[in-house]
Design a protein around this motif. Sequence first.
Motif, short mmCIF file in Angstrom:
data_model
loop_
_atom_site.label_atom_id
_atom_site.label_comp_id
_atom_site.label_asym_id
_atom_site.label_seq_id
_atom_site.Cartn_x
_atom_site.Cartn_y
_atom_site.Cartn_z
N PRO A 158 17.07 -13.79 14.73
CA PRO A 158 15.94 -13.52 13.82
C PRO A 158 15.41 -12.10 14.02
O PRO A 158 15.12 -11.68 15.13
CB PRO A 158 14.88 -14.56 14.26
N GLY A 163 12.22 -16.78 9.06
CA GLY A 163 13.51 -16.73 8.39
C GLY A 163 13.57 -15.71 7.28
O GLY A 163 14.45 -15.77 6.43
N ASP A 166 17.18 -12.38 8.81
CA ASP A 166 18.04 -12.83 9.90
C ASP A 166 19.29 -11.96 9.96
O ASP A 166 19.74 -11.42 8.94
CB ASP A 166 18.46 -14.29 9.69
#
Length: 360
Positions: A158, A163, A166
């Motif tokens: 990450p 998210g 990424d």
Amino acid sequence: MVAENVLRPFHGVRLKLAKEFIGFTGADKKFRELAKEVAGDSSSAAAGGAHKTYHATEIRRIRQKLLPGLIAEACRELPPVVNFRMSKGGTGKTTISSNTATCFAQFGYKTLVIDGDPQGSLSKQLGFDINLPLTHIGTLLERASRNQPTKIRDAVVPVYSGGMLDLIPADITLANDSWMISAMGRETLFQRLMEQESDFFKQYEVIIIDSAPGTSLLTTVFMAACNIITAVVIPEAQSVLALEVLESNIREINQSIRRNSPPLGLHIIANRYRQTYKSHIDALEKLGSKYSAYLNDTIVRDFAGFLRETDLDDYTKSAPVLEKEPNSVGSRDIIDVTKALIKLYNVKLSAAPAVDEVAA
């Protein structure tokens, strides 16, 4: 995932850029009220006043509120793949890759970046120490070709929380692609990986690939899975001439691999332009006359800030220009280039929440 926490803290952009990323044209006060309404009193968006910064997750939530009728994640197709590719090195391809990836995330899109270059330059530029253990895309492709569990989620690092950005990093071991020689249907390996792990890839709204310069089995695999190749060139003779090699690669793929699919297209970004150089002016005119239909409207100017992105002493302190110098001419060009790419690749926002919201 390789790391539980993000690579480095990034607190987002200031109000002016946040409004631009969201497309909000109203008054600043109205925007702050909207941010507070969307975030709730428990979020940092409820405080900060004029000095407040807006993270990608907050920008995403505000955009979702302002755009009704978004498609649920479960109904989405595989995301578009933006493959930055050039047959010649030294054109600034990695710089454009990392900066546009950051910009996509700041526009509120969940973004996956794949480092497809054994040099690992993109991984370093996003703050990852390539001396750490990692699982690169080559290993994932090899596992998939042998019908083994890919464990693709364990490969992800990450960069931003939620998210929003990424990374699948790379190191020199990615150069060993000899196993592909005997792989069945090797040209479609990446497309098959995306289909096999569709639940994983569908959580993103755009995928960025920084391909290695030159031509290899791996670069061909990436090209075969795309609809458009985005080439990064500098306005110099050798770089412009190298486009002919890339065009040849595209023709070969269209004739041998994509015969029953729409032909692979081309998009070009001119980078490191200096208007005081006559050679740059001449080369840009050549680009415009021969490739006008493929050329991005924004010419990325030569900006010293791009040279300050990677910290040679500590890779974890590296970051794209959009983070380090958000109000610079370099950031301005990157934002405009990204806007064009959003339209070209038809990148769409879904109704899916950020990962941290799901956990909460």
